[in-house]
Design a protein around this motif. Structure first.
Motif, mmCIF file in Angstrom:
data_model
loop_
_atom_site.group_PDB
_atom_site.id
_atom_site.type_symbol
_atom_site.label_atom_id
_atom_site.label_comp_id
_atom_site.label_asym_id
_atom_site.label_seq_id
_atom_site.Cartn_x
_atom_site.Cartn_y
_atom_site.Cartn_z
ATOM 1 N N GLU A 2 0.831 -1.198 0.000
ATOM 2 C CA GLU A 2 0.000 0.000 0.000
ATOM 3 C C GLU A 2 0.870 1.255 0.000
ATOM 4 N N LYS A 3 0.368 2.302 -0.642
ATOM 5 C CA LYS A 3 1.125 3.557 -0.710
ATOM 6 C C LYS A 3 1.426 4.103 0.681
ATOM 7 N N GLN A 4 0.498 3.922 1.602
ATOM 8 C CA GLN A 4 0.705 4.437 2.965
ATOM 9 C C GLN A 4 1.907 3.767 3.628
ATOM 10 N N LYS A 5 2.096 2.485 3.356
ATOM 11 C CA LYS A 5 3.235 1.776 3.942
ATOM 12 C C LYS A 5 4.542 2.305 3.364
ATOM 13 N N CYS A 7 5.076 5.273 2.260
ATOM 14 C CA CYS A 7 5.293 6.593 2.860
ATOM 15 C C CYS A 7 5.819 6.463 4.286
ATOM 16 N N LYS A 8 5.326 5.494 5.025
ATOM 17 C CA LYS A 8 5.780 5.271 6.403
ATOM 18 C C LYS A 8 7.239 4.813 6.401
ATOM 19 N N ARG A 10 9.398 5.545 4.092
ATOM 20 C CA ARG A 10 10.162 6.753 3.743
ATOM 21 C C ARG A 10 10.381 7.608 4.986
ATOM 22 N N ASP A 11 9.339 7.786 5.796
ATOM 23 C CA ASP A 11 9.445 8.600 7.004
ATOM 24 C C ASP A 11 10.437 7.992 8.000
#
Length: 122
Positions: A2-5, A7-8, A10-11
């Motif tokens: 998932e895109k959210q994962k 992004c996480k 990356r963070d």
């Protein structure tokens, strides 16, 4: 994934990079160098293969980290007793002193990493 994962991840990566930059500035060591000193403090002597395995580094990366701390005179190398082709590494006096001066309280942990570190203390 998932895109959210992504992004996480990356963070987290950015937070670790930020932590490493702060650590480098405060102690003149990168995180791999500091983890190596910590490892050699726990183990009296290790081969480069053992170090790579324990730190989760490739043999090439472990060699670079070892070279860096050797140039800083923080570790010593010696020939193996049973296999003289095998190099063993241990902390030098300077390495022990350097490790003793590391005060992680001087480093502000990035917000995203703080909960992870708190779990380690449980």
């Amino acid at each position: 994934m998932e895109k959210q994962k992504i992004c996480k991840i990356r963070d987290l990566f950015r937070a670790i990079t930020s932590l490493e930059n702060m650590f480098q500035e405060a102690f003149d060591l990168n995180l791999n160098e500091a983890m190596l000193l910590c490892l050699l403090n726990e183990e009296s002597s290790m081969t480069s293969t053992e170090i790579a395995e324990k730190l989760g580094l490739t043999a090439s990366n472990a060699s670079k980290v070892l070279g860096s701390v050797e140039r800083k005179k923080l570790v010593k190398r010696s020939l193996g007793k049973t296999d003289r082709r095998q190099m063993h590494f241990k902390l030098s006096e300077q390495g022990q002193e350097k490790l003793g001066h590391i005060d992680c309280g001087r480093i502000e942990l990035p917000e995203i990493l703080a909960p992870l570190m708190e779990k380690q203390g449980e």
